[in-house]
Every structure is written in C-alpha cells, then in structure tokens.
Write an enzyme that holds these catalytic residues in place. Structure first.
Site, PDB file in Angstrom:
ATOM      1  N   SER A 126     -74.082  45.620  72.841  1.00  0.00           N
ATOM      2  CA  SER A 126     -74.296  47.002  73.275  1.00  0.00           C
ATOM      3  C   SER A 126     -75.326  47.684  72.395  1.00  0.00           C
ATOM      4  O   SER A 126     -75.442  47.388  71.192  1.00  0.00           O
ATOM      5  CB  SER A 126     -72.968  47.756  73.157  1.00  0.00           C
ATOM      6  OG  SER A 126     -73.168  49.138  73.300  1.00  0.00           O
ATOM      7  N   TYR A 151     -64.401  49.953  68.779  1.00  0.00           N
ATOM      8  CA  TYR A 151     -65.081  49.266  69.891  1.00  0.00           C
ATOM      9  C   TYR A 151     -66.485  48.831  69.452  1.00  0.00           C
ATOM     10  O   TYR A 151     -66.872  47.669  69.600  1.00  0.00           O
ATOM     11  CB  TYR A 151     -65.178  50.187  71.127  1.00  0.00           C
ATOM     12  CG  TYR A 151     -66.273  49.766  72.061  1.00  0.00           C
ATOM     13  CD1 TYR A 151     -66.114  48.651  72.883  1.00  0.00           C
ATOM     14  CD2 TYR A 151     -67.510  50.435  72.084  1.00  0.00           C
ATOM     15  CE1 TYR A 151     -67.145  48.233  73.705  1.00  0.00           C
ATOM     16  CE2 TYR A 151     -68.536  50.022  72.899  1.00  0.00           C
ATOM     17  CZ  TYR A 151     -68.362  48.922  73.704  1.00  0.00           C
ATOM     18  OH  TYR A 151     -69.391  48.499  74.504  1.00  0.00           O
ATOM     19  N   LYS A 155     -68.501  44.888  68.693  1.00  0.00           N
ATOM     20  CA  LYS A 155     -69.804  44.381  69.156  1.00  0.00           C
ATOM     21  C   LYS A 155     -70.644  43.915  67.967  1.00  0.00           C
ATOM     22  O   LYS A 155     -71.278  42.861  68.003  1.00  0.00           O
ATOM     23  CB  LYS A 155     -70.534  45.448  69.973  1.00  0.00           C
ATOM     24  CG  LYS A 155     -69.840  45.809  71.273  1.00  0.00           C
ATOM     25  CD  LYS A 155     -69.671  44.593  72.196  1.00  0.00           C
ATOM     26  CE  LYS A 155     -68.871  44.878  73.436  1.00  0.00           C
ATOM     27  NZ  LYS A 155     -68.525  43.663  74.210  1.00  0.00           N
TER      28      LYS A 155
END
Ligand code: UD1
Length: 342
Positions: A126, A151, A155
């Site tokens: 991301s 979150y 990544k």
C-alpha cells in the site's frame, strides 16, 4: 493451463484480478474465508469470465489448514496474495488480530514458495508505507515512514518478510503498492462490498447518493492544497487488476531484476476530495450533498504516485479516468440497490 492461487479472490481487488486471469486462460484457484465478502461474488466472476473458478473456504492464517490446502496445490505457477484485514481504525482496536492474520498468512504462503521457488509471488502492499512523503509524485525509492496504524505496519513488515524470505530461499516476488483503488467492473457484476458504514470516500459517496447514508462529510477543507481538501491518487480497480497480470507474467518470464521488485500502482494524477465529488456528479448527472467536517486523524495531506517505474519495467499504466471510475462505482451501487454491503 497455468494455475494461479488468488488469496482473497472474492474481495474487491481479488475478484477483479480473478476475472482478468480467467480471461487470459489461466486457471484461478480462489482461497477466501469470507471474512469481509460473500460467496455470491463467485457468481459475478463467472458471469463476466464465463468460467467458474474453484473456491476453497480456508483460513490461511491457520497453519494446519493453510499447509493442508497448499499441499494439494504443489503445481501452482503463481500466488497473488490479497487476503488480509484492511480497516485502519479496526487495526488500532485489534492490533494482534491484524498481526496474526496479515503476517501469519504471509509467512505460511512464503513457506510454500520457499519449497517451490518457481512459484511467482505477488504481495498487496500500500502507498500507506510512504506516510506523508517529502516529495510528490512519490517514487518507489522514497523513504518508508513510521506506520500510522497496525494495518499500515502489516504492509511495511510484510514487505520486509518478503525480502528476507526471497533472499534466504532464492525465489522471486513483486510487491505492488496500491494508491486508492476505486470503481467497479463496468459490467456491474462485481465491485466493493463495504462492511457497515464505509470508511473510504467512494463507497460513502455512492451510498450517500443512493440515499442509504446522510450527506458526505468532507474531512478537512484547510489543507495546503488547491481547494483545501486532501489529494489522493484514485485508480480504477480494473487497472489495478491488470497490473497483477503484468507482474505475474514478468515473474513467469524470469524478467525480474531483483529478488523482490516494488511498483507503485497509481495513475500519477492527484485529485482533491472536491474534484472526486465533481467527477461523480459529471459521470452520473446526480448532485451530491456534502458538508465540511474536521480533519480525520491520521490523514496525509497529499499522495500520488510516480508511475515511471511501472510503465518502464512492467509495461503497464492506468488507462481509465476518474470519471469512468465514478460512473462504474455508481452502476455497481445501483446494482446493489438497498443492499448495504457485507
Ligand atoms: C485509506 C487508509 C489507507 C488504506 C486505504 C485502503 C486511512 C487513514 N488510510 O486511505 O491506509 O490503504 O484506505 O483503501 O484510513 N474522506 C472524506 N470523507 C469520508 C471518507 C474519506 O472526506 O467520508 C477523504 C479522506 O479524508 C481522504 C480521502 O477522502 O482525504 C480518501 O479517503 P479514503 O478513501 O479513506 O482513503 P485513504 O485515507 O487515502
């Protein structure tokens, strides 16, 4: 026929990628535990592609289940790994769930690739890894900023896990850093199924326009941008899906230049929230009600991709306009009707 595992293949980007794989004669095997989608997405994929992919309901973060599943698929040409939790706010509340799920499944899948190094691996990363970048557009070699959420950290750490494993076990992988995927398949048979009240801009816009939500709250109109609202790089989900095909073929052709290559998936153009609203209104002929609200904590001011590397090395670039994305998102919303999502 080359067999490709699509984890999270019933999700938003995964389902669009499965359609493109099937359209090119790949056999797609979908692994999805329906944690944030529905089995009916399989019907949508079949309606578009004319082929029903096989689907296995498996929790890839469960070592026993994941290893047993992969043992039945020793002949995979590639794995495209979308399956992950992705809600920023929820990840702050339940960080361990995010680490166990997102990193556990990644390690188990890479264990399989380590044992089958010809199996190409594609990881969903991301643009969140860049945080507020110092320079725009953002190049792949821009510094990685401390993650704003668990979150985002999954990544960042996920990319590191990938690099460590590829180096140690001599396999090749590609990490794709998505900017803001939006829209839906033009057939309106598959699209995004947000969970509850949409946190992301475009599903909120379409649900608001459909009368399922109140007016959009535009978070912040005092940012140092051309109209005071945040700038993002919104990219049509079909363009994102197609990039995975290019990445897979690069891996299968043995054309990668490093154990792990990283590419931005964006259009290269930033749009403000007000520009997204205007594109929605142009695409649909509908008026959207909105109010300005305070800034949302954690939002960066502006992020858009430098797309030169993807264009030069992958041979891919985004081709669909913001207006097309908004029109397709709206047609998908109309197809859903009063159905609010998952
Ligand atoms: C968000 C996540 C990002 C994740 C991505 C996945 C945050 C801080 N970031 O990106 O980590 O990878 O989703 O899709 O959650 N906006 C409004 N009103 C709304 C919703 C959004 O004004 O009701 C604005 C936001 O302030 C932002 C823009 O719309 O400027 C886009 O927001 P969103 O769709 O949530 O995406 P990101 O925040 O860029």
């Amino acid at each position: 026929m080359k067999k490709v595992l699509v984890t999270g293949g019933l999700g938003f980007i995964g389902s669009h990628t499965a359609v493109e794989l099937l359209g090119r004669g790949y056999e797609a095997v979908i692994a999805d535990n329906l944690s944030n989608t529905r089995a009916a997405v399989l019907d949508g994929i079949e309606a578009i592609a004319g082929v029903r992919p096989s689907w296995v309901d498996v929790d890839l973060a469960d070592p026993t289940a994941c290893r047993a599943f992969l043992a039945r698929h020793g002949d995979l040409a590639g794995i495209i790994h979308f399956a992950a939790h992705k809600a920023v706010g929820e990840s702050v509340q339940k960080p361990l769930q995010y680490y166990l799920n997102n990193l556990g499944s990644l390690a188990l899948l890479l264990e399989h690739v380590a044992a089958h190094p010809a199996c190409g691996f594609i990881f969903s990363s991301s643009c969140t890894v860049y945080g507020q970048a110092d320079e725009l557009p953002i190049r792949e070699d821009a510094p990685i900023k401390p993650a704003e959420s668990p979150y985002g950290n999954t990544k960042q750490v996920g990319e590191e896990v990938l690099r460590d494993a590829a180096r140690a076990h001599d396999f090749k992988a590609i990490a794709l850093r998505y900017f803001n995927p939006i829209g839906a398949h033009p057939s309106a048979r598959i699209g995004e199924l947000p969970l509850g009240v949409p946190q992301n801009l475009v599903p909120f816009i379409t649900q608001s326009a459909a009368g399922l939500r109140g007016p959009l709250k535009v978070f912040g109109n005092d940012y140092p941008t051309r109209d005071g609202t945040c700038v993002r790089d919104y990219i049509h989900v079909v363009d994102v899906a197609l990039a995975h095909i290019y990445a897979l073929e690069r891996l299968l052709d043995g054309a990668t230049a490093a154990p792990v290559e990283v590419f931005n998936l964006g259009t290269g153009t930033g749009s403000t929230v007000l520009e997204v609203i205007a594109a929605f209104e142009r695409a649909t002929g509908k008026r959207l009600a909105y109010d300005f609200a305070p800034r949302r904590p954690g939002d960066v001011i502006a992020a858009y991709a430098d797309t030169a590397k993807a264009s030069r090395e992958l041979g891919w670039k985004a081709e669909r306009s913001l207006e097309q994305s908004m029109g397709d998102a709206w047609r998908w919303q109309e197809a859903l009707g009063a159905d609010e999502g998952v």
